[in-house]
Design a protein around this motif. Structure first.
Motif, PDB file in Angstrom:
ATOM      1  N   VAL A 182      -8.793   3.759   8.542  1.00  0.00           N
ATOM      2  CA  VAL A 182      -8.669   3.412   7.126  1.00  0.00           C
ATOM      3  C   VAL A 182      -7.392   4.063   6.604  1.00  0.00           C
ATOM      4  O   VAL A 182      -7.143   5.249   6.852  1.00  0.00           O
ATOM      5  CB  VAL A 182      -9.884   3.876   6.313  1.00  0.00           C
ATOM      6  CG1 VAL A 182      -9.662   3.600   4.823  1.00  0.00           C
ATOM      7  CG2 VAL A 182     -11.152   3.172   6.794  1.00  0.00           C
ATOM      8  N   ILE A 183      -6.579   3.270   5.902  1.00  0.00           N
ATOM      9  CA  ILE A 183      -5.294   3.761   5.432  1.00  0.00           C
ATOM     10  C   ILE A 183      -5.099   3.444   3.960  1.00  0.00           C
ATOM     11  O   ILE A 183      -5.718   2.527   3.411  1.00  0.00           O
ATOM     12  CB  ILE A 183      -4.125   3.154   6.238  1.00  0.00           C
ATOM     13  CG1 ILE A 183      -4.124   1.622   6.086  1.00  0.00           C
ATOM     14  CG2 ILE A 183      -4.216   3.546   7.717  1.00  0.00           C
ATOM     15  CD1 ILE A 183      -2.906   0.950   6.725  1.00  0.00           C
ATOM     16  N   ASP A 184      -4.208   4.216   3.339  1.00  0.00           N
ATOM     17  CA  ASP A 184      -3.804   3.982   1.961  1.00  0.00           C
ATOM     18  C   ASP A 184      -2.334   3.541   1.980  1.00  0.00           C
ATOM     19  O   ASP A 184      -1.437   4.375   2.124  1.00  0.00           O
ATOM     20  CB  ASP A 184      -3.954   5.258   1.127  1.00  0.00           C
ATOM     21  CG  ASP A 184      -5.386   5.748   1.097  1.00  0.00           C
ATOM     22  OD1 ASP A 184      -6.237   5.045   0.524  1.00  0.00           O
ATOM     23  OD2 ASP A 184      -5.667   6.835   1.669  1.00  0.00           O
ATOM     24  N   PRO A 185      -2.073   2.227   1.892  1.00  0.00           N
ATOM     25  CA  PRO A 185      -0.690   1.733   2.027  1.00  0.00           C
ATOM     26  C   PRO A 185       0.192   2.172   0.872  1.00  0.00           C
ATOM     27  O   PRO A 185      -0.248   2.243  -0.279  1.00  0.00           O
ATOM     28  CB  PRO A 185      -0.867   0.216   2.061  1.00  0.00           C
ATOM     29  CG  PRO A 185      -2.159  -0.038   1.367  1.00  0.00           C
ATOM     30  CD  PRO A 185      -3.031   1.148   1.657  1.00  0.00           C
ATOM     31  N   VAL A 186       1.473   2.461   1.212  1.00  0.00           N
ATOM     32  CA  VAL A 186       2.430   2.930   0.219  1.00  0.00           C
ATOM     33  C   VAL A 186       3.592   1.949   0.055  1.00  0.00           C
ATOM     34  O   VAL A 186       3.981   1.608  -1.050  1.00  0.00           O
ATOM     35  CB  VAL A 186       2.966   4.330   0.595  1.00  0.00           C
ATOM     36  CG1 VAL A 186       4.038   4.776  -0.394  1.00  0.00           C
ATOM     37  CG2 VAL A 186       1.831   5.339   0.645  1.00  0.00           C
ATOM     38  N   ARG A 187       4.140   1.467   1.189  1.00  0.00           N
ATOM     39  CA  ARG A 187       5.265   0.535   1.084  1.00  0.00           C
ATOM     40  C   ARG A 187       5.432  -0.221   2.394  1.00  0.00           C
ATOM     41  O   ARG A 187       5.019   0.248   3.456  1.00  0.00           O
ATOM     42  CB  ARG A 187       6.569   1.258   0.736  1.00  0.00           C
ATOM     43  CG  ARG A 187       7.002   2.300   1.748  1.00  0.00           C
ATOM     44  CD  ARG A 187       8.358   2.897   1.394  1.00  0.00           C
ATOM     45  NE  ARG A 187       8.736   3.974   2.311  1.00  0.00           N
ATOM     46  CZ  ARG A 187       9.941   4.538   2.387  1.00  0.00           C
ATOM     47  NH1 ARG A 187      10.903   4.104   1.563  1.00  0.00           N
ATOM     48  NH2 ARG A 187      10.209   5.512   3.240  1.00  0.00           N
ATOM     49  N   VAL A 188       6.055  -1.413   2.296  1.00  0.00           N
ATOM     50  CA  VAL A 188       6.442  -2.209   3.459  1.00  0.00           C
ATOM     51  C   VAL A 188       7.957  -2.209   3.509  1.00  0.00           C
ATOM     52  O   VAL A 188       8.625  -2.421   2.492  1.00  0.00           O
ATOM     53  CB  VAL A 188       5.909  -3.658   3.350  1.00  0.00           C
ATOM     54  CG1 VAL A 188       6.433  -4.503   4.510  1.00  0.00           C
ATOM     55  CG2 VAL A 188       4.387  -3.670   3.339  1.00  0.00           C
ATOM     56  N   LEU A 189       8.518  -1.965   4.675  1.00  0.00           N
ATOM     57  CA  LEU A 189       9.968  -1.935   4.812  1.00  0.00           C
ATOM     58  C   LEU A 189      10.378  -2.566   6.133  1.00  0.00           C
ATOM     59  O   LEU A 189       9.574  -2.681   7.063  1.00  0.00           O
ATOM     60  CB  LEU A 189      10.504  -0.508   4.707  1.00  0.00           C
ATOM     61  CG  LEU A 189      10.012   0.544   5.712  1.00  0.00           C
ATOM     62  CD1 LEU A 189      10.987   1.695   5.776  1.00  0.00           C
ATOM     63  CD2 LEU A 189       8.639   1.097   5.281  1.00  0.00           C
ATOM     64  N   VAL A 190      11.627  -3.020   6.179  1.00  0.00           N
ATOM     65  CA  VAL A 190      12.185  -3.646   7.376  1.00  0.00           C
ATOM     66  C   VAL A 190      13.349  -2.802   7.849  1.00  0.00           C
ATOM     67  O   VAL A 190      14.278  -2.524   7.087  1.00  0.00           O
ATOM     68  CB  VAL A 190      12.650  -5.085   7.108  1.00  0.00           C
ATOM     69  CG1 VAL A 190      13.293  -5.681   8.358  1.00  0.00           C
ATOM     70  CG2 VAL A 190      11.477  -5.944   6.657  1.00  0.00           C
ATOM     71  N   ILE A 191      13.279  -2.371   9.116  1.00  0.00           N
ATOM     72  CA  ILE A 191      14.325  -1.538   9.702  1.00  0.00           C
ATOM     73  C   ILE A 191      14.756  -2.180  11.011  1.00  0.00           C
ATOM     74  O   ILE A 191      13.925  -2.404  11.897  1.00  0.00           O
ATOM     75  CB  ILE A 191      13.831  -0.100   9.954  1.00  0.00           C
ATOM     76  CG1 ILE A 191      13.354   0.536   8.647  1.00  0.00           C
ATOM     77  CG2 ILE A 191      14.932   0.746  10.596  1.00  0.00           C
ATOM     78  CD1 ILE A 191      12.713   1.883   8.817  1.00  0.00           C
ATOM     79  N   SER A 192      16.049  -2.499  11.117  1.00  0.00           N
ATOM     80  CA  SER A 192      16.602  -3.132  12.321  1.00  0.00           C
ATOM     81  C   SER A 192      15.820  -4.390  12.704  1.00  0.00           C
ATOM     82  O   SER A 192      15.529  -4.628  13.879  1.00  0.00           O
ATOM     83  CB  SER A 192      16.614  -2.129  13.488  1.00  0.00           C
ATOM     84  OG  SER A 192      17.409  -1.007  13.179  1.00  0.00           O
TER      85      SER A 192
END
Length: 341
Positions: A182-192
């Motif tokens: 179980v997680i508490d999402p903070v942000r989605v990001l794209v790297i490379s």
């Protein structure tokens, strides 16, 4: 009006010169000792331009870019001979499969969120599509597998925006295991070109980066995401992987074909070894990951340390040979695999 036109013309000139340089080496290899004036005439450029191209080739070559890595040539008056080609030994000609692969790759790159230099990608794609002709219109479906399933990424973004907790099934490549958490999402990001979800993991009680393409399943919970006050976002200014003194230190002896790892992985030390070999030391997150990494390099890498990793690689290689062993009646003995310790 003049500024953009000049920049566009400069890009086209650079592209034309790159194509000319790629074809120049195999051209000269087929004509050792050719006079510069004759070569310039064949190539449709001035002798001055040819000399400038040769000066540029002199600082081009394989990763490492030291003696023995760079393209080399010998001059005898106004004659030139290529003495080391750095692998560029044939003219740049794409097979139909290669052209289609480039078209697909460029289309995928063009769809990557946040990609810079989009105009350069579009120009390269247009040139290859034109050269490929009808092949470029072949029915190929392009999906951004590198950034995870598009619907899933959107679902993750939605959960972040609405601050909802998630239950996910996640594959951890370093340990080769799948877990539910179980997680508490903070942000989605794209790297490379790769999409990640940064979240507070209640199981690990720490912030974690989850590759979206390794999230096998996700369920939005009927509760708010509440990362604790001590949760800190990762500093990604130097990339995803951050070396630390407490991580295992691995030293490999790599040949010319394995030197590329020094370009893609943060290395603590790179030293010249015997002949064309390098001694490369780098930190790894897990020795099981290192075992798979070394096996993937094949004969281009030998484990120097730690001994435990050498044993794991040897055992895995022996198990693979046993699996491929042929019946005695075929009298086909598998080739031995040498793994250093």
């Amino acid at each position: 009006m003049s500024g953009p036109t000049q920049r566009g013309g400069g890009s086209r000139a650079s592209a034309d010169r790159l194509a000319r340089l790629l074809n120049l080496v195999p051209y000269l290899l087929a004509r050792p000792g050719i006079e510069l004036a004759e070569a310039a005439g064949d190539l449709g450029i001035s002798e001055r331009q040819l000399r400038e191209d040769l000066e540029l080739l002199w600082v081009c070559g394989l990763p490492g870019y030291g003696p023995g890595d760079l393209i080399d040539m010998a001059f005898d008056g106004d004659r030139v001979t290529i003495t080391y080609d750095a692998g560029i030994d044939r003219p740049l000609r794409l097979t139909p499969d290669e052209a289609l692969a480039l078209v697909v790759a460029l289309r995928m790159l063009a769809e990557t969120p946040g990609m810079a230099n989009r105009d350069a990608i579009d120009r390269a794609l247009a040139k290859i599509e034109h050269a490929a002709g009808d092949l470029a219109d072949a029915p190929v479906t392009v999906r951004m597998s590198g950034t995870g399933d598009g619907d899933q990424v959107e679902a993750l973004r939605s959960a972040v925006q609405r601050q909802r907790a998630l239950r996910i099934t996640y594959y951890t490549a370093a340990r080769d295991e799948t877990t539910e958490r179980v997680i508490d999402p903070v942000r989605v990001l794209v790297i490379s070109g790769q999409a990640y979800l940064e979240a507070w993991c209640r199981q690990a009680e720490a912030m974690r980066l989850f590759r979206t393409d390794r999230i096998d399943a996700l369920d939005e919970l009927d509760e708010s995401a509440m990362p604790p006050d001590q949760a800190q976002l990762h500093d990604l200014s130097t990339g995803i992987f951050r070396s630390a003194p407490d991580l295992p230190l691995v030293t490999l002896r790599v040949g010319r074909g394995g030197r590329w790892i020094t370009e893609y992985y943060p290395c603590e030390q790179v030293q010249p070894g015997e002949g064309e070999e390098w001694l490369v030391s780098l930190r790894v997150s897990d020795l099981d990951w290192a075992r798979r990494f070394v096996l993937g390099l094949g004969p281009d890498a030998t484990v120097v340390s730690p001994p435990e990793l050498a044993v794991r690689v040897r055992d895995q290689a022996a198990a693979a040979l046993d699996a491929y062993a042929q019946p005695a009646s075929l009298s086909a003995d598998p080739a031995p695999v040498a793994v250093g310790h």
